[in-house]
Write a protein that holds these residues in place. Structure first.
Motif, PDB file in Angstrom:
ATOM      1  N   GLN A 110       0.830  -1.206   0.000  1.00 38.81           N
ATOM      2  CA  GLN A 110       0.000   0.000   0.000  1.00 38.81           C
ATOM      3  C   GLN A 110       0.864   1.255   0.000  1.00 38.81           C
ATOM      4  O   GLN A 110       0.615   2.199  -0.753  1.00 38.81           O
ATOM      5  N   VAL A 111       1.873   1.217   0.844  1.00 43.66           N
ATOM      6  CA  VAL A 111       2.768   2.374   0.923  1.00 43.66           C
ATOM      7  C   VAL A 111       3.440   2.596  -0.422  1.00 43.66           C
ATOM      8  O   VAL A 111       3.499   3.711  -0.938  1.00 43.66           O
ATOM      9  N   ALA A 112       3.955   1.503  -1.004  1.00 39.39           N
ATOM     10  CA  ALA A 112       4.667   1.628  -2.278  1.00 39.39           C
ATOM     11  C   ALA A 112       3.763   2.196  -3.352  1.00 39.39           C
ATOM     12  O   ALA A 112       4.205   3.004  -4.174  1.00 39.39           O
ATOM     13  N   SER A 113       2.485   1.802  -3.353  1.00 41.68           N
ATOM     14  CA  SER A 113       1.598   2.288  -4.407  1.00 41.68           C
ATOM     15  C   SER A 113       1.350   3.786  -4.258  1.00 41.68           C
ATOM     16  O   SER A 113       1.344   4.520  -5.247  1.00 41.68           O
ATOM     17  N   VAL A 114       1.187   4.264  -3.041  1.00 41.46           N
ATOM     18  CA  VAL A 114       1.004   5.706  -2.836  1.00 41.46           C
ATOM     19  C   VAL A 114       2.272   6.451  -3.231  1.00 41.46           C
ATOM     20  O   VAL A 114       2.224   7.512  -3.858  1.00 41.46           O
ATOM     21  N   GLN A 115       3.386   5.838  -2.856  1.00 43.69           N
ATOM     22  CA  GLN A 115       4.666   6.451  -3.186  1.00 43.69           C
ATOM     23  C   GLN A 115       4.816   6.631  -4.689  1.00 43.69           C
ATOM     24  O   GLN A 115       5.222   7.697  -5.162  1.00 43.69           O
ATOM     25  N   GLU A 116       4.487   5.590  -5.416  1.00 41.90           N
ATOM     26  CA  GLU A 116       4.585   5.666  -6.881  1.00 41.90           C
ATOM     27  C   GLU A 116       3.631   6.698  -7.432  1.00 41.90           C
ATOM     28  O   GLU A 116       3.979   7.468  -8.333  1.00 41.90           O
ATOM     29  N   ALA A 117       2.416   6.722  -6.874  1.00 38.84           N
ATOM     30  CA  ALA A 117       1.431   7.704  -7.334  1.00 38.84           C
ATOM     31  C   ALA A 117       1.951   9.118  -7.096  1.00 38.84           C
ATOM     32  O   ALA A 117       1.843   9.999  -7.956  1.00 38.84           O
ATOM     33  N   LEU A 118       2.554   9.312  -5.937  1.00 39.85           N
ATOM     34  CA  LEU A 118       3.096  10.628  -5.602  1.00 39.85           C
ATOM     35  C   LEU A 118       4.211  11.009  -6.576  1.00 39.85           C
ATOM     36  O   LEU A 118       4.362  12.176  -6.948  1.00 39.85           O
ATOM     37  N   ASN A 119       4.978  10.006  -6.994  1.00 37.90           N
ATOM     38  CA  ASN A 119       6.087  10.278  -7.904  1.00 37.90           C
ATOM     39  C   ASN A 119       5.636  10.652  -9.307  1.00 37.90           C
ATOM     40  O   ASN A 119       6.450  11.140 -10.088  1.00 37.90           O
ATOM     41  N   THR A 120       4.379  10.383  -9.635  1.00 44.36           N
ATOM     42  CA  THR A 120       3.918  10.767 -10.970  1.00 44.36           C
ATOM     43  C   THR A 120       3.601  12.267 -11.036  1.00 44.36           C
ATOM     44  O   THR A 120       3.478  12.824 -12.113  1.00 44.36           O
ATOM     45  N   LEU A 121       3.472  12.903  -9.896  1.00 44.19           N
ATOM     46  CA  LEU A 121       3.181  14.344  -9.899  1.00 44.19           C
ATOM     47  C   LEU A 121       4.427  15.136 -10.306  1.00 44.19           C
ATOM     48  O   LEU A 121       5.545  14.657 -10.136  1.00 44.19           O
TER      49      LEU A 121
END
Lengths: 343, 172
Positions: free
Chosen positions: B101-112
């Motif tokens: 879960q953490v990794a997925s949010v992290q990746e999502a954040l990195n797309t910004l």
């Protein structure tokens, strides 16, 4: 009726709007189901974002006591102070060394570069003013005595004590001169500039006590431009220092040019308004410490003390000072006067 | 004065740690940096301490990221490998699911974009619109626009990932 842009609804929910903007939005929302729906959607989006970001939080830990940070701040402050003090010390050292270098670069060799012919016959004027039997014939002594190269002992004794910033270099320089005294003596006769470079530090230091008043140490060219006439000097001797003191408006300044004999002694030629020059000379004679390069105490030379010889021409006065026999000074000032007039 | 700073410390320390953690992805390092921020605040005595604290935190995190990239390059050169993805793995936690879960949010954040990400994190750390504007150089009016876009993109990116991993899981 205009619907509320989504951006504004974000700002509204984030409480990033002014009171009047909020009132406007709220009155619109009350009558607009479409915007109410948008608001609810955006509120949900906000909540989801917050929830997602909440996952990206480290395990919660208690902050250390604030006093720990206070102590660290105090330690860092004292460390900074210490480093600043060190930096200032290093900077002042660098300035001292730089001044010494600049002095030797601009005053000593510069004058030599300006006119190579002067340096080439540098030995002759140095030898010339010592014709009388009273004065020790310095050039020959320098060659004959192994412990000679006269400037070296004098410098070795005076430099480390007076100029604290460069003791190692100066000592090394003195040792080199001493270790190969025969060569050094010949060098001292042929090429007085190494000795003059070393002694610049010494003369520069004693400048304050030497003459009162507002003196400026200048480059040869700068001083000549200021004076509007050739500077008083003995042809052929390396110049170690040029000092200028402004006098009354519209009159040529008071100038002092320090030059070095091959023996290491410094002589000064002075030109300026008669009253100023005579005052200067009176101050100098009354001050026993004004001898610039004190001779080595182990070498008895009682007959040589700082002497001054002056010559008045109109309202200007020309003078020369140095630890030379009066006959030598007289011969030099005559020659100087003749040269100054011929120019 | 000191009391004010101490109060700020008590109230925002956790937020500062979290803000830093989302930039350096190392809980321990984030705490070190947060403490460093407050030590500096004690020395500087800023006029607007709250905004100042987050501005300094952002700068420290930026320096940290640069240093990490340099280290990474150095290591990569030593290994002779192509430059790997930045180390984004968060500190090990107890559950694998949580990690994912953490990794997925992290990746999502990195797309910004960096700017959108910065403003979203500042908002989440508790800064007001004027404070965010002052720190980022954005007009106050533009903060809402940026936040609207950042939130939308974060959620969209996360949802996209979830559906992708969902289909992956279904295929395997």
């Amino acid at each position: 009726m205009r619907h509320i842009p989504e951006d504004e609804l974000h700002a509204y929910l984030d409480q990033g709007l002014s009171r009047s903007q909020c009132v406007e939005i709220e009155s619109h929302l009350a009558d607009c189901p479409a915007c109410q729906a948008t608001r609810d959607r955006i509120a949900a989006l906000r909540d989801r974002t917050t929830a997602l970001l909440a996952r990206l939080a480290p395990a919660r830990s208690l902050p250390p006591p604030f006093d720990t940070l206070r102590r660290r701040a105090a330690e860092q402050a004292s460390e900074r102070r210490r480093r600043l003090q060190n930096a200032l010390w290093v900077a002042s050292l660098a300035v001292a060394v730089g001044l010494g270098w600049a002095g030797s670069y601009f005053l000593g060799p510069a004058s030599a570069r300006r006119s190579p012919a002067r340096v080439a016959n540098a030995a002759s004027p140095a030898a010339e003013p010592q014709p009388s039997a009273k004065a020790p014939p310095k050039t020959s002594i320098a060659v004959n005595q192994p412990a000679a190269a006269r400037p070296a002992p004098a410098l070795r004794d005076s430099m480390p004590r007076r100029v604290k910033s460069r003791p190692a270099e100066v000592k090394r320089g003195a040792r080199e001169v001493r270790s190969d005294s025969a060569t050094a003596a010949v060098l001292a006769v042929l090429n007085p500039s190494p000795a003059s470079e070393l002694s610049v530090l010494d003369t520069a230091r004693s400048e304050g006590s030497e003459f009162g008043g507002m003196w400026r140490t200048m480059s040869w060219d700068g001083a000549e431009a200021e004076a509007g006439q050739p500077l008083p000097h003995i042809d052929g001797l390396p110049v170690v220092q040029v000092q200028v003191q402004a006098v009354e408006q519209g009159r040529r300044p008071l100038m002092v040019v320090a030059q070095q004999l091959s023996s290491g002694q410094v002589i000064r030629t002075i030109e300026g308004p008669a009253t100023d020059v005579s005052q200067l000379l009176a101050r100098r004679v009354s001050d026993p410490d004004s001898v610039v390069l004190r001779t080595d105490s182990s070498t008895p030379r009682p007959e040589v003390v700082s002497q001054a010889m002056a010559m008045q021409v109109g309202d200007r006065m020309l003078a020369i000072t140095g630890s030379l026999p009066p006959d030598s000074l007289r011969a030099m000032i005559r020659r100087l006067n003749a040269e100054m007039r011929s120019k | 004065m000191t009391d004010e700073l101490e109060q700020l410390y008590q109230s925002t320390y956790t937020a500062v740690v979290r803000f830093l953690y989302r930039k350096v992805w190392d809980a321990e390092r984030a705490e070190d940096l947060a403490q460093e921020v407050f030590v500096r605040a004690l020395a500087h005595r800023p006029e607007k301490p709250r905004a100042w604290v987050f501005a300094v935190a952002a700068n420290l995190a930026r320096d940290e990221a640069r240093a990490a990239v340099r280290r990474k390059r150095h290591l990569t050169l030593l290994k002779g490998d192509p430059i790997a993805q930045p180390a984004m793995a968060p500190a090990a936690d107890d559950s694998v699911e949580h990690d994912e879960q953490v990794a997925s949010v992290q990746e999502a954040l990195n797309t910004l974009t960096p700017r959108d990400r910065e403003i979203l994190l500042l908002w989440d750390a508790g800064l007001s619109y004027p404070e965010i504007a002052a720190q980022t150089g954005l007009a106050v009016g533009a903060v809402g626009t940026t936040l609207a876009r950042a939130r939308r993109r974060l959620v969209e990116a996360h949802d996209r990932q979830q559906s992708n991993t969902g289909t992956d899981a279904a295929h395997s």
